[in-house]
Design an enzyme around this catalytic site. Structure first.
Site, PDB file in Angstrom:
ATOM      1  N   GLU B  37       0.840  -1.202   0.000  1.00 16.43           N
ATOM      2  CA  GLU B  37       0.000   0.000   0.000  1.00 16.43           C
ATOM      3  C   GLU B  37       0.879   1.257   0.000  1.00 16.43           C
ATOM      4  OE1 GLU B  37      -2.373   0.461   3.510  1.00 16.43           O
ATOM      5  OE2 GLU B  37      -3.849   1.736   2.506  1.00 16.43           O
ATOM      6  N   LYS B 108     -10.024   2.528  -2.337  1.00 15.45           N
ATOM      7  CA  LYS B 108     -10.225   1.919  -1.015  1.00 15.45           C
ATOM      8  C   LYS B 108     -11.578   2.321  -0.427  1.00 15.45           C
ATOM      9  CE  LYS B 108      -7.531   1.483   3.328  1.00 15.45           C
ATOM     10  NZ  LYS B 108      -6.200   1.778   3.923  1.00 15.45           N
ATOM     11  N   CYS B 145      -5.766  -2.918   2.278  1.00 11.32           N
ATOM     12  CA  CYS B 145      -5.516  -2.849   3.715  1.00 11.32           C
ATOM     13  C   CYS B 145      -6.759  -3.018   4.602  1.00 11.32           C
ATOM     14  CB  CYS B 145      -4.763  -1.561   4.039  1.00 11.32           C
ATOM     15  SG  CYS B 145      -3.854  -1.677   5.616  1.00 11.32           S
TER      16      CYS B 145
END
Lengths: 286, 286
Positions: B37, B108, B145
């Protein structure tokens, strides 16, 4: 809160098996007792036999018996029974007792069906939804076996306020599978349940049968129930683990940890409920 | 299909870090390359600093650069970039490249915010949903994540036809936590991702940063990114594992296993979509 996981084997008859369960229950001073799936009898779903529906006919008597046990022994108790709801309508039903009272029940929602586990023949899918049961030791999110594989079931129990996830289960190996496959299956089963604990920051109890049971039809080679019952905390950390023999596993559950863990890793805060519509669909091809 | 997980550390500058990434990429002949990331720079979310928005201003140039890398090296490549979409509107965006083409992107969706990970300040929650990206090596379900902790995200990717789950990530320890807590955190992180593989019978790649990064504000003590990138198969079985140092981890992915595993344990068949409404709610108190 002390919980006891009664990892036991079928003893050849309903009477002998129940007697054995009571002896095992007497070995612990836990407040919460959890028995494996369909613990009164054999795992009869290894074949499809109409005669097996008779095993459900005494459901009311069974419920009364385990209610009496919970009163006599002053326990909260999770029993897993074969329920005849009406002629020709049966469920795989967990009944939750609290010191002589029926606290609630859960009818298995996800019904498996694969070679040796012909449950769709026997069990109508549950229609009570995923509802935690309020008891004197906490709000119990009781699910059954195949439900183990569904993050949806655990999540809904958590969103409805469950303080612990509990899975009576009956899962095992076929002897003809190789060791690598057996290892992958057992590890997958442990891992996905620990993940339900983690995703929801809830403690979890999984209570499995143990022992080898023949397929009474003679068609299949039987199932070796793998035991490995366990308790874990809200980070998925093991609190207690059984092996592959009969065992009464005790675990101390600390409900205070739920808030501590959730405050540190606040997963519930960030769910994208605006973007989860697809979860209510069978499949989402374009 | 061979995949490579580039577990790397920040090298003190964007230029040095990118140069280092290219050297690591050159160590593998994998068809699919996944970087951690926000791999071009430091993990800047350890504090809230308006100046850090400048790190997103070259997003278009960054995209063009990694497109060129994927063409030059003839790879499918997953990059994780800081996107300025408009002044004052930023995303944490994974861009997927396929031999010089932009195959797709993912913004995300689940944004964390806890001490040392102040992402809600920087990143607008994604608005592209959970959509697999079609590439020459398969349909990639790229998540980022914090999405790791959400079974919902993995499930939707699976229901939309993803053939593999991929998580660029930046997660680590605070040195002041004790060893037991560190161990629980790492184990929880590995376990829940393996469970997404299991629940959906999909292979999975998780690629983490490594190394210690100071909090540039001096308020916090910094994060020790724990590495432990891994690849697992559709039963959650490990295919490859990294430790806590820099490493290029390679894994062979067999998409044929998806159908084999799903046919054996047909979880998708039995989802109770009639009983999942609560999943679309924030909480389901009575």
């Amino acid at each position: 809160m002390k919980a006891a996981l009664i990892q036991q084997s079928y003893q050849g008859s309903k009477e002998a098996t129940i007697k054995h369960s009571l002896e095992l229950i007497d070995q612990t001073d836990a407040q919460l007792i959890v028995l494996p799936e369909l613990h009164q009898g054999p795992y009869f779903c290894q074949n499809e036999d109409i005669a097996n529906f008779d095993l459900a006919k005494d459901f009311e008597t069974d419920v009364e018996f385990w209610r009496w046990v919970s009163e006599e022994k002053q326990k909260v108790l999770v029993a897993s029974l074969f329920e005849q709801r009406a002629p020709g309508l049966y469920h795989n039903t967990a009944v939750i007792f609290d010191h002589g009272k029926i606290a609630g029940k859960y009818r298995k929602m996800h019904i498996p069906d694969d070679p040796g586990f012909y449950e769709k023949f026997y069990f109508t899918p549950g229609d009570l939804g995923f509802e935690p049961v309020e008891t004197s030791v906490g709000r119990l999110g009781v699910l059954v076996c195949w439900d183990q594989w569904y993050p949806e079931a655990a999540r809904i129990m958590a969103l409805k306020g469950a303080q612990i996830l509990i899975y009576p289960t009956a899962i095992g190996w076929f002897d003809q599978d190789n060791d690598e496959e057996k290892s992958r299956q057992l590890d997958a089963w442990i891992t996905i349940q620990r993940a339900h604990a983690i995703a929801n920051a809830l403690p979890l109890l999984s209570v499995n049968r143990v022992g080898f049971e023949l397929d009474s039809s003679g068609c299949l080679a039987g199932i070796r129930f793998w035991g490995h019952s366990f308790a874990c905390g809200p980070q998925g950390e093991f609190l207690a683990k059984a092996k592959e023999e009969e065992e009464v596993v005790e675990a101390l559950i600390d409900f205070e940890r739920i808030k501590e863990v959730r405050d540190t890793w606040p997963f519930l805060r960030d769910r994208r409920i605006d973007a989860y519509d697809c979860l209510l669909k069978r499949y989402c091809e374009k």
